[in-house]
Design an enzyme around this catalytic site. Structure first.
Site, PDB file in Angstrom:
ATOM      1  CE  LYS A  21      -4.150  -2.277 -14.595  1.00  0.00           C
ATOM      2  NZ  LYS A  21      -3.827  -3.977 -14.276  1.00  0.00           N
ATOM      3  CD  GLU A  28      -7.509  -3.177  -5.913  1.00  0.00           C
ATOM      4  OE1 GLU A  28      -6.904  -2.271  -6.713  1.00  0.00           O
ATOM      5  OE2 GLU A  28      -6.334  -3.796  -5.690  1.00  0.00           O
ATOM      6  CG  HIS A  34     -12.002  23.557  10.341  1.00  0.00           C
ATOM      7  ND1 HIS A  34     -12.025  24.370  12.338  1.00  0.00           N
ATOM      8  CD2 HIS A  34     -11.711  22.344  12.137  1.00  0.00           C
ATOM      9  CE1 HIS A  34     -12.034  24.161  13.053  1.00  0.00           C
ATOM     10  NE2 HIS A  34     -11.928  23.026  13.343  1.00  0.00           N
TER      11      HIS A  34
HETATM   12  O1  PA5 Z   1      -3.819  -4.680  -5.297  1.00  0.00           O
HETATM   13  C1  PA5 Z   1      -3.913  -4.782  -6.342  1.00  0.00           C
HETATM   14  O2  PA5 Z   1      -3.022  -5.957  -7.298  1.00  0.00           O
HETATM   15  C2  PA5 Z   1      -3.466  -3.728  -7.385  1.00  0.00           C
HETATM   16  O3  PA5 Z   1      -3.721  -2.533  -6.610  1.00  0.00           O
HETATM   17  C3  PA5 Z   1      -1.937  -4.101  -7.698  1.00  0.00           C
HETATM   18  O4  PA5 Z   1      -1.598  -3.675  -6.477  1.00  0.00           O
HETATM   19  C4  PA5 Z   1      -1.684  -2.827  -9.265  1.00  0.00           C
HETATM   20  O5  PA5 Z   1      -2.426  -2.286 -10.063  1.00  0.00           O
HETATM   21  C5  PA5 Z   1      -0.436  -3.278  -9.373  1.00  0.00           C
HETATM   22  O6  PA5 Z   1      -0.226  -4.096 -10.017  1.00  0.00           O
HETATM   23  P1  PA5 Z   1       1.443  -4.835 -10.201  1.00  0.00           P
HETATM   24  O7  PA5 Z   1       1.838  -4.687  -8.729  1.00  0.00           O
HETATM   25  O8  PA5 Z   1       1.273  -6.143 -10.711  1.00  0.00           O
HETATM   26  O9  PA5 Z   1       2.216  -3.597 -10.588  1.00  0.00           O
END
Ligand code: PA5
Length: 446
Positions: A421, A286, A307
């Protein structure tokens, strides 16, 4: 004892002078991060977090964990992405990947709200039947659909079981300090809340209440975890590449990436590290995967995956390198005994420990893989203690930020996560998304 980066298995892939030319880039990335002058600088609260955290809240986390341990059989942690992976990874690493089936005096812990699978949620509801249950709803934004759905279902279950007042004592919310649907709901219902700091993004948040409450409920020592991270904060504060293993790792990744190694495989020889692999994948994927750039983070657990994926790594496309995480000391040890008949032919291992055999498996593998054109960096960790985990978390977080800056990306945003989303909300008919619905449905028609 601290984490070390071993580079001998990079010989032939990276020349020593490449470290010399990487040093100024590393120094620049360090300065961007430490002066707060780089992109994404409103999300660098994690840099000083191990020493600069809310001590009053930390004490409240420990107090809540103590109450939960006393009155709870099943603790359900609701969250997704950065609001889930760190806590689960830490519990499995520190306790066990079989934590729930261990004989223990702490609650079972289930993680839910990390998918939209009704089967997964229904199974956890079944696990709660006849048990005393508490829940921790974690969402920084407070609006994420997956955990929000699970929270609605579990809240309903708790209210049915304990009544509104009883349920209130068993619901803990970790979210923004003042805004978002979850914060408003928690305040309206009187649930105890913990804070995800504004300047700490989801994937960098394991050392906040996001990770700390579930980790404390598992019985792990969160003081020692923070102390380990604080040690790393101090140790990796040095901009000099030669003496900073964390920055060496960031530099190595960039050097190999520029040579066409587009995939990094994180390798462990311990099954309890499997969820740490997942946490690491989110952290790096990310953070770096944007602007058509970034190493693709993959992971394996050896010797299990030797394996299955071993064949591809040995002889498939030469686009990858491995980063192997090794531990000096196993959590538990087993020695191989003597069999007078030697019917299984294993007496050559008599008296040897399994840790020794595992180390030989690594040595055999690293030589085979480097012969096959797969460079290997080794991250050596002292043991499976909270102190070592705290160090390792900080090691990877800081390497990720510095590596991202070296790559020329903002390591703290995730704009691409929104695309699915928007489509999902439009298809579900969420108010505000009406315009896109017809066009998307037309594209889905067979
Ligand atoms: O790293 C990030 O920002 C995302 O993975 C969020 O943690 C994830 O989308 C969850 O978001 P939130 O904590 O707002 O529900």
């Amino acid at each position: 004892m601290s984490i070390q980066l071993e580079t001998q298995h990079l010989t032939g892939f990276i020349a020593p002078e490449e470290f010399v030319s990487a040093a100024p880039q590393v120094k620049l990335a360090h300065e961007l991060l430490h002066t707060g002058s780089g992109v994404g600088n409103d999300f660098i609260g994690w840099v000083n977090l191990p020493t600069d955290y809310d001590k009053e809240e930390f004490a409240r986390i420990k107090a809540a964990a103590a109450r939960i341990k006393k009155n709870t059989d099943v603790f359900v942690v609701i969250g997704i992405g950065g609001s889930y992976l760190g806590a689960r990874a830490a519990v499995e690493f520190l306790k066990s990947n079989n934590y729930n089936t261990l004989k223990k005096d702490t609650p079972d812990i289930y993680f839910i709200g990390n998918s939209i699978s009704s089967t997964a949620l229904a199974e956890v509801l079944e696990m709660c039947e006849g048990k005393d249950v508490s829940i921790n709803m974690i969402s920084k934004s407070g609006t994420t659909t997956e955990p929000a759905i699970a929270f609605r279902v579990l809240r309903e279950m708790l209210v049915k079981k304990y009544g509104k007042d009883g349920a209130r004592e068993r619901i803990f919310c970790t979210t923004d300090k003042e805004k978002g649907t979850l914060k408003h709901l928690a305040d309206a219902e009187g649930y105890e809340t913990f804070v995800v700091p504004d300047d700490v993004g989801g994937r960098y948040s394991v050392l906040t209440a996001v990770g700390l409450l579930p980790i404390a409920v598992s019985g792990a020592d969160i003081d020692a975890l923070m102390a380990g991270a604080a040690k790393a904060q101090k140790a990796y504060n040095n901009p000099d590449l030669q003496s900073n293993p964390c920055y060496q790792y960031a530099a190595v990744r960039n050097m190999l990436y520029r040579k066409g190694k587009a995939i990094e495989i994180l390798v462990s020889y311990e099954p309890c590290f499997a969820l740490m692999n997942e946490w690491w994948k989110q952290l790096f994927g990310e953070s770096e995967g944007k602007n058509n750039k970034g190493l693709f983070p993959a992971s394996v657990v050896f010797s299990t995956d030797l394996h299955s994926m071993g064949q591809y790594i040995q002889q498939g496309r030469r686009t990858m390198f491995e980063t192997t995480v090794l531990f000096d000391k196993p959590k538990k040890e087993i020695n191989i005994g003597h069999d007078p008949q030697n019917t299984d032919g294993l007496n050559f291992l008599e008296g040897k420990s399994m840790a020794y055999i595992n180390e030989k498996a690594f040595e055999g593998t690293v030589l085979a893989h480097t012969d096959g054109g797969v460079p290997n960096a080794v991250v050596r960790v002292p043991d499976f203690s909270e102190d070592s985990l705290g160090q390792l978390i900080y090691f990877f977080e800081k390497a990720c930020a510095v590596s991202g800056y070296m790559m020329g990306v903002n390591p703290f945003d995730q704009p691409g996560v929104e695309s699915y989303k928007k489509n999902m909300f439009a298809l579900l008919g969420k108010p505000g998304y009406e315009a896109q619905k017809d066009a998307l449905e037309a594209r889905l028609k067979k």
